[in-house]
Design a protein around this motif. Structure first.
Motif, PDB file in Angstrom:
ATOM      1  N   PRO A  29      -0.121  -1.615  -6.937  1.00 35.40           N
ATOM      2  CA  PRO A  29       0.028  -0.168  -7.113  1.00 35.40           C
ATOM      3  C   PRO A  29       1.394   0.322  -6.592  1.00 35.40           C
ATOM      4  CG  PRO A  29      -2.106  -0.691  -6.169  1.00 35.40           C
ATOM      5  CD  PRO A  29      -1.301  -1.958  -6.146  1.00 35.40           C
ATOM      6  N   ALA A  30       1.908   1.356  -7.246  1.00 34.97           N
ATOM      7  CA  ALA A  30       3.170   1.974  -6.820  1.00 34.97           C
ATOM      8  C   ALA A  30       2.889   3.408  -6.387  1.00 34.97           C
ATOM      9  CB  ALA A  30       4.176   1.958  -7.958  1.00 34.97           C
ATOM     10  N   GLU A  31       3.593   3.855  -5.350  1.00 36.16           N
ATOM     11  CA  GLU A  31       3.435   5.226  -4.874  1.00 36.16           C
ATOM     12  C   GLU A  31       4.803   5.851  -4.645  1.00 36.16           C
ATOM     13  OE1 GLU A  31       2.119   6.334  -1.060  1.00 36.16           O
ATOM     14  OE2 GLU A  31       2.988   4.635  -0.061  1.00 36.16           O
ATOM     15  N   ALA A  32       4.789   7.139  -4.328  1.00 29.95           N
ATOM     16  CA  ALA A  32       6.008   7.886  -4.015  1.00 29.95           C
ATOM     17  C   ALA A  32       7.064   7.685  -5.102  1.00 29.95           C
ATOM     18  CB  ALA A  32       6.538   7.493  -2.636  1.00 29.95           C
ATOM     19  N   ILE A  33       6.664   7.853  -6.340  1.00 32.03           N
ATOM     20  CA  ILE A  33       7.586   7.705  -7.460  1.00 32.03           C
ATOM     21  C   ILE A  33       8.585   8.866  -7.437  1.00 32.03           C
ATOM     22  CG2 ILE A  33       7.775   7.548  -9.975  1.00 32.03           C
ATOM     23  CD1 ILE A  33       6.182   5.257  -8.690  1.00 32.03           C
ATOM     24  N   GLY A  51      16.265  16.109 -10.292  1.00 33.99           N
ATOM     25  CA  GLY A  51      15.288  15.104  -9.920  1.00 33.99           C
ATOM     26  C   GLY A  51      13.908  15.698  -9.820  1.00 33.99           C
ATOM     27  N   GLY A  52      12.921  14.837  -9.629  1.00 29.30           N
ATOM     28  CA  GLY A  52      11.557  15.304  -9.492  1.00 29.30           C
ATOM     29  C   GLY A  52      10.604  14.163  -9.241  1.00 29.30           C
ATOM     30  N   TYR A  53       9.342  14.509  -9.252  1.00 31.05           N
ATOM     31  CA  TYR A  53       8.274  13.562  -8.973  1.00 31.05           C
ATOM     32  C   TYR A  53       7.151  13.773  -9.978  1.00 31.05           C
ATOM     33  CZ  TYR A  53      10.552  13.973  -4.408  1.00 31.05           C
ATOM     34  OH  TYR A  53      11.471  14.009  -3.402  1.00 31.05           O
ATOM     35  N   PRO A  54       6.474  12.702 -10.370  1.00 32.79           N
ATOM     36  CA  PRO A  54       5.219  12.918 -11.086  1.00 32.79           C
ATOM     37  C   PRO A  54       4.241  13.583 -10.118  1.00 32.79           C
ATOM     38  CG  PRO A  54       5.916  10.628 -11.287  1.00 32.79           C
ATOM     39  CD  PRO A  54       6.785  11.278 -10.260  1.00 32.79           C
ATOM     40  N   TYR A  55       3.344  14.385 -10.621  1.00 32.77           N
ATOM     41  CA  TYR A  55       2.403  15.106  -9.761  1.00 32.77           C
ATOM     42  C   TYR A  55       1.432  14.161  -9.071  1.00 32.77           C
ATOM     43  CZ  TYR A  55      -1.047  18.564  -8.341  1.00 32.77           C
ATOM     44  OH  TYR A  55      -1.919  19.345  -7.620  1.00 32.77           O
ATOM     45  N   LEU A  56       1.013  13.111  -9.753  1.00 33.87           N
ATOM     46  CA  LEU A  56       0.062  12.173  -9.178  1.00 33.87           C
ATOM     47  C   LEU A  56       0.777  11.188  -8.265  1.00 33.87           C
ATOM     48  CD1 LEU A  56      -2.212  11.571 -12.273  1.00 33.87           C
ATOM     49  CD2 LEU A  56      -2.522  13.190 -10.404  1.00 33.87           C
ATOM     50  N   ASP A  57       0.106  10.794  -7.182  1.00 29.39           N
ATOM     51  CA  ASP A  57       0.726  10.005  -6.120  1.00 29.39           C
ATOM     52  C   ASP A  57       0.834   8.519  -6.406  1.00 29.39           C
ATOM     53  OD1 ASP A  57       0.788  12.294  -4.498  1.00 29.39           O
ATOM     54  OD2 ASP A  57      -1.239  11.912  -3.796  1.00 29.39           O
ATOM     55  N   LEU A  58      -0.122   7.970  -7.124  1.00 28.09           N
ATOM     56  CA  LEU A  58      -0.281   6.535  -7.190  1.00 28.09           C
ATOM     57  C   LEU A  58      -0.393   6.071  -8.634  1.00 28.09           C
ATOM     58  CD1 LEU A  58      -0.701   4.298  -5.000  1.00 28.09           C
ATOM     59  CD2 LEU A  58      -3.129   4.532  -5.425  1.00 28.09           C
ATOM     60  N   VAL A  59       0.299   4.962  -8.966  1.00 29.24           N
ATOM     61  CA  VAL A  59       0.239   4.386 -10.313  1.00 29.24           C
ATOM     62  C   VAL A  59      -0.293   2.964 -10.191  1.00 29.24           C
ATOM     63  CG1 VAL A  59       1.504   3.928 -12.446  1.00 29.24           C
ATOM     64  CG2 VAL A  59       2.317   5.714 -10.885  1.00 29.24           C
ATOM     65  N   PRO A  60      -1.485   2.700 -10.727  1.00 24.65           N
ATOM     66  CA  PRO A  60      -2.032   1.342 -10.618  1.00 24.65           C
ATOM     67  C   PRO A  60      -1.242   0.364 -11.489  1.00 24.65           C
ATOM     68  CG  PRO A  60      -3.429   2.703 -12.001  1.00 24.65           C
ATOM     69  CD  PRO A  60      -2.370   3.603 -11.440  1.00 24.65           C
ATOM     70  N   GLY A  87      10.096   3.661  -6.704  1.00 28.01           N
ATOM     71  CA  GLY A  87       8.809   3.844  -6.054  1.00 28.01           C
ATOM     72  C   GLY A  87       8.583   2.709  -5.078  1.00 28.01           C
ATOM     73  N   TRP A  88       7.475   2.760  -4.362  1.00 32.11           N
ATOM     74  CA  TRP A  88       7.156   1.762  -3.364  1.00 32.11           C
ATOM     75  C   TRP A  88       5.802   1.149  -3.655  1.00 32.11           C
ATOM     76  CZ3 TRP A  88       9.714   6.228  -2.504  1.00 32.11           C
ATOM     77  CH2 TRP A  88      10.960   6.120  -1.899  1.00 32.11           C
ATOM     78  N   GLU A  89       5.632  -0.092  -3.198  1.00 25.42           N
ATOM     79  CA  GLU A  89       4.335  -0.747  -3.319  1.00 25.42           C
ATOM     80  C   GLU A  89       3.363  -0.134  -2.326  1.00 25.42           C
ATOM     81  OE1 GLU A  89       4.720  -4.931  -2.637  1.00 25.42           O
ATOM     82  OE2 GLU A  89       6.023  -5.218  -4.373  1.00 25.42           O
ATOM     83  N   ASP A  90       2.085  -0.028  -2.737  1.00 22.18           N
ATOM     84  CA  ASP A  90       1.069   0.490  -1.833  1.00 22.18           C
ATOM     85  C   ASP A  90      -0.298  -0.023  -2.254  1.00 22.18           C
ATOM     86  OD1 ASP A  90      -0.873   1.970  -0.437  1.00 22.18           O
ATOM     87  OD2 ASP A  90       0.536   3.610  -0.164  1.00 22.18           O
ATOM     88  N   THR A  91      -0.928  -0.774  -1.397  1.00 26.86           N
ATOM     89  CA  THR A  91      -2.275  -1.256  -1.707  1.00 26.86           C
ATOM     90  C   THR A  91      -3.336  -0.500  -0.914  1.00 26.86           C
ATOM     91  OG1 THR A  91      -2.006  -3.006  -0.068  1.00 26.86           O
ATOM     92  CG2 THR A  91      -1.534  -3.570  -2.357  1.00 26.86           C
TER      93      THR A  91
END
Length: 194
Positions: A29-33, A51-60, A87-91
């Motif tokens: 999973p990726a987070e903080a995109i 710049g910006g961010y997707p609204y959702l936090d986590l992408v599986p 983005g960063w990895e996040d499990t």
């Protein structure tokens, strides 16, 4: 990045909007995109950046989240553009979110008297843990699956959704929804620690 569509808005602000999806092609999973948009003229000169961010936090892994980036007050649409993503990895957060499966039970759409499109419905917590921090996004897709418009505004934000509980939602779109064929609704939440 997939399914990027540019939209020029004829308004007093001369907006240029890009919509699309961030796809996680990795195995975790990726987070903080984070997204950065750079616009260029015909000569390759930078004419704007944002710049910006997707609204959702986590992408599986293998999943995607919609995004919308806007450049304001351009005299004309950019000749070309570049979108940078990181983005960063996040499990840990993915495991937390799996504990509170919220599913869209039903939804419908209508156009109001001001020609705004509304998508309304309800989601249900099908897990056995109370959900908190519920976030939803609604992406309107064309016949090719391209994102035409994105909304993250929720009419009803409940703080907690117990197991079996309902979460009503509503999104509105005032532009770029002509020709939409489907709504892609995504929802995320975290377990409530009592």
């Amino acid at each position: 990045i997939a399914n990027v569509v540019g939209h020029e808005t004829e308004s007093e602000y001369d907006d240029f909007t890009l919509t699309g999806k961030v796809v996680n092609s990795g195995s975790v999973p990726a987070e903080a995109i984070e997204l950065a948009l750079v616009a260029y003229d015909e000569t390759g000169q930078v004419i704007d950046a944002d710049g910006g961010y997707p609204y959702l936090d986590l992408v599986p892994p293998g999943g995607s989240v919609p995004f919308s980036l806007r450049l304001d007050s351009l005299k004309k649409a950019p000749a070309q553009y570049e979108i940078l993503v990181q983005g960063w990895e996040d499990t840990d957060r993915a495991e937390e979110q799996a504990q509170v499966p919220l599913e869209v039970a039903n939804y419908t759409d209508y156009i109001d008297g001001w020609d705004k499109l509304h998508v309304v419905g309800e989601a249900v917590n099908t897990g056995d843990v109370t959900a908190k921090g519920v976030k939803m996004s609604a992406a309107l897709l064309d016949e090719n699956g391209d994102v035409l418009a994105l909304s993250t505004t929720n009419w009803n934000s409940l703080d907690l959704v117990p197991p079996g509980g309902k979460f009503p939602f509503g999104f509105s779109f005032s532009e770029n929804f002509e020709g939409w064929q489907d709504a892609e609704l995504q929802i995320q939440a975290y377990p409530y620690d009592e």
